[in-house]
Write a protein that holds these residues in place. Structure first.
Motif, PDB file in Angstrom:
ATOM      1  N   THR A 125       9.627  32.774  73.510  1.00 22.15           N
ATOM      2  CA  THR A 125      10.826  32.075  73.264  1.00 22.15           C
ATOM      3  C   THR A 125      11.808  32.630  73.342  1.00 22.15           C
ATOM      4  OG1 THR A 125       9.015  31.039  71.583  1.00 22.15           O
ATOM      5  CG2 THR A 125      11.180  30.370  71.278  1.00 22.15           C
ATOM      6  N   CYS A 126      12.583  32.464  74.639  1.00 21.17           N
ATOM      7  CA  CYS A 126      13.638  33.378  74.793  1.00 21.17           C
ATOM      8  C   CYS A 126      15.049  32.465  74.742  1.00 21.17           C
ATOM      9  CB  CYS A 126      13.627  33.962  76.000  1.00 21.17           C
ATOM     10  SG  CYS A 126      13.274  32.482  77.397  1.00 21.17           S
ATOM     11  N   LYS A 127      14.737  31.392  74.137  1.00 18.14           N
ATOM     12  CA  LYS A 127      16.263  30.521  74.278  1.00 18.14           C
ATOM     13  C   LYS A 127      17.213  30.926  73.245  1.00 18.14           C
ATOM     14  CE  LYS A 127      17.883  25.804  73.241  1.00 18.14           C
ATOM     15  NZ  LYS A 127      17.522  24.256  73.148  1.00 18.14           N
ATOM     16  N   PRO A 128      16.789  31.374  71.933  1.00 19.87           N
ATOM     17  CA  PRO A 128      17.835  31.982  70.746  1.00 19.87           C
ATOM     18  C   PRO A 128      18.301  33.075  71.501  1.00 19.87           C
ATOM     19  CG  PRO A 128      15.612  31.326  69.856  1.00 19.87           C
ATOM     20  CD  PRO A 128      15.192  31.317  71.377  1.00 19.87           C
ATOM     21  N   VAL A 129      17.631  34.058  72.127  1.00 17.01           N
ATOM     22  CA  VAL A 129      18.363  35.405  72.541  1.00 17.01           C
ATOM     23  C   VAL A 129      18.842  34.956  73.829  1.00 17.01           C
ATOM     24  CG1 VAL A 129      17.658  37.706  73.339  1.00 17.01           C
ATOM     25  CG2 VAL A 129      16.376  36.873  71.317  1.00 17.01           C
ATOM     26  N   GLY A 130      18.445  34.431  74.839  1.00 16.95           N
ATOM     27  CA  GLY A 130      19.082  33.929  76.085  1.00 16.95           C
ATOM     28  C   GLY A 130      20.434  33.161  75.837  1.00 16.95           C
ATOM     29  N   THR A 131      20.601  32.514  74.798  1.00 10.30           N
ATOM     30  CA  THR A 131      21.747  31.835  74.490  1.00 10.30           C
ATOM     31  C   THR A 131      22.928  32.776  74.125  1.00 10.30           C
ATOM     32  OG1 THR A 131      20.571  29.815  73.795  1.00 10.30           O
ATOM     33  CG2 THR A 131      22.838  29.920  73.332  1.00 10.30           C
ATOM     34  N   VAL A 132      22.358  33.726  73.335  1.00 15.05           N
ATOM     35  CA  VAL A 132      23.553  34.720  73.056  1.00 15.05           C
ATOM     36  C   VAL A 132      23.636  35.787  74.210  1.00 15.05           C
ATOM     37  CG1 VAL A 132      23.570  37.101  71.699  1.00 15.05           C
ATOM     38  CG2 VAL A 132      22.738  34.869  70.575  1.00 15.05           C
ATOM     39  N   GLU A 133      22.686  36.113  74.848  1.00 16.12           N
ATOM     40  CA  GLU A 133      22.837  36.979  75.907  1.00 16.12           C
ATOM     41  C   GLU A 133      23.756  36.459  77.078  1.00 16.12           C
ATOM     42  OE1 GLU A 133      20.169  38.794  79.990  1.00 16.12           O
ATOM     43  OE2 GLU A 133      19.064  37.742  78.214  1.00 16.12           O
ATOM     44  N   TYR A 134      23.537  35.202  77.574  1.00 13.03           N
ATOM     45  CA  TYR A 134      24.092  34.477  78.622  1.00 13.03           C
ATOM     46  C   TYR A 134      25.597  33.982  78.163  1.00 13.03           C
ATOM     47  CZ  TYR A 134      20.314  35.045  82.002  1.00 13.03           C
ATOM     48  OH  TYR A 134      19.467  35.382  82.691  1.00 13.03           O
ATOM     49  N   SER A 135      25.728  33.829  77.369  1.00 12.89           N
ATOM     50  CA  SER A 135      27.086  33.413  76.392  1.00 12.89           C
ATOM     51  C   SER A 135      27.992  34.514  76.466  1.00 12.89           C
ATOM     52  CB  SER A 135      27.099  32.677  75.252  1.00 12.89           C
ATOM     53  OG  SER A 135      26.341  31.485  75.179  1.00 12.89           O
ATOM     54  N   LEU A 136      27.457  35.604  75.900  1.00 17.26           N
ATOM     55  CA  LEU A 136      28.280  36.640  75.864  1.00 17.26           C
ATOM     56  C   LEU A 136      28.600  37.469  76.959  1.00 17.26           C
ATOM     57  CD1 LEU A 136      27.003  38.200  72.105  1.00 17.26           C
ATOM     58  CD2 LEU A 136      29.175  36.809  72.910  1.00 17.26           C
ATOM     59  N   PHE A 137      27.622  37.586  77.983  1.00 16.70           N
ATOM     60  CA  PHE A 137      27.848  38.320  79.096  1.00 16.70           C
ATOM     61  C   PHE A 137      28.903  37.534  79.972  1.00 16.70           C
ATOM     62  CE2 PHE A 137      27.232  38.736  83.597  1.00 16.70           C
ATOM     63  CZ  PHE A 137      26.780  40.020  83.808  1.00 16.70           C
ATOM     64  N   ALA A 138      28.849  36.094  80.064  1.00 16.61           N
ATOM     65  CA  ALA A 138      29.721  35.280  80.816  1.00 16.61           C
ATOM     66  C   ALA A 138      31.234  35.509  80.205  1.00 16.61           C
ATOM     67  CB  ALA A 138      29.369  33.785  80.739  1.00 16.61           C
ATOM     68  N   ALA A 139      31.458  35.465  78.805  1.00 18.06           N
ATOM     69  CA  ALA A 139      32.528  35.784  77.990  1.00 18.06           C
ATOM     70  C   ALA A 139      33.371  37.053  78.372  1.00 18.06           C
ATOM     71  CB  ALA A 139      32.609  35.296  76.689  1.00 18.06           C
ATOM     72  N   ALA A 140      32.528  37.974  78.335  1.00 17.73           N
ATOM     73  CA  ALA A 140      32.642  39.392  78.668  1.00 17.73           C
ATOM     74  C   ALA A 140      33.455  39.641  80.273  1.00 17.73           C
ATOM     75  CB  ALA A 140      31.712  40.359  78.583  1.00 17.73           C
ATOM     76  N   ILE A 141      32.805  38.747  81.261  1.00 10.52           N
ATOM     77  CA  ILE A 141      33.500  38.879  82.487  1.00 10.52           C
ATOM     78  C   ILE A 141      34.742  37.916  82.616  1.00 10.52           C
ATOM     79  CG2 ILE A 141      32.880  38.044  84.740  1.00 10.52           C
ATOM     80  CD1 ILE A 141      31.255  40.261  83.907  1.00 10.52           C
ATOM     81  N   ASP A 142      34.662  36.544  81.717  1.00 11.50           N
ATOM     82  CA  ASP A 142      36.046  36.100  81.761  1.00 11.50           C
ATOM     83  C   ASP A 142      35.862  35.149  80.449  1.00 11.50           C
ATOM     84  OD1 ASP A 142      37.902  33.794  81.988  1.00 11.50           O
ATOM     85  OD2 ASP A 142      37.843  33.795  84.199  1.00 11.50           O
TER      86      ASP A 142
END
Length: 170
Positions: A125-142
């Motif tokens: 069940t990776c949605k809770p972690v993936g949401t954090v992971e991808y959101s913060l990765f993208a925001a750190a890029i831009d």
């Protein structure tokens, strides 16, 4: 073959080593999660995993951003490029494409989910972690980029992939 240092490896061996390092990192991550899950339960393991990703994904994104020399506002093009350099990028088959004004990122094959399936385990069940992971990765890029999960375990809406993410700049 006898190599005395990494610097002396030929290109094909460096690429092979990159894949080995990525697999080792992913194995460490999975074993760590399973160990915490065994001792403290799935919910606690997921909570701790999410906390870890809140920190790691930003560190990873900032290092990739510096390596690629991306500007502060590199937009979706910068994110698309950065996603190709993630630590686990050599391990998963992905697709990235524009849909209107948004970037869609699909993880078609996921080494974690494939391993769990081979072992007869339920999908992670990776949605809770993936949401954090991808959101913060993208925001750190831009920092202007917003992230939306379109499909991710346990809420799979696209059976042709393991997860699917939508990145936009409002």
């Amino acid at each position: 073959m006898d190599f005395d240092t990494i610097e002396n490896l030929p290109r094909e061996k460096l690429l092979e080593l990159l894949s080995i390092y990525a697999k080792n990192w992913l194995a460490t991550d999975g074993l760590w999660f399973q160990g915490v899950e065994t001792h403290y339960g799935f919910t606690t393991a997921l909570d701790i995993d999410r906390e870890m990703w809140e920190q790691f994904t930003v560190i990873e994104a900032r290092r990739i951003k510096a390596f690629l020399e991306l500007p502060e506002h590199s937009g979706l093009a910068g994110l698309k490029r950065a996603l190709q350099f993630r630590l686990y990028a050599p391990l998963n088959k992905t697709e990235t494409y524009m849909e209107g004004q948004s970037l869609i990122y699909r993880v078609v094959t996921c080494r974690v989910q494939d391993a769990r399936q081979r072992k007869g385990l339920e999908y992670h069940t990776c949605k809770p972690v993936g949401t954090v992971e991808y959101s913060l990765f993208a925001a750190a890029i831009d920092p202007r980029i917003t992230t939306e999960v379109l499909s991710c375990h346990p809420d799979v809406t696209d059976p042709g992939c393991n997860c699917k993410w939508k990145f936009s700049i409002p």
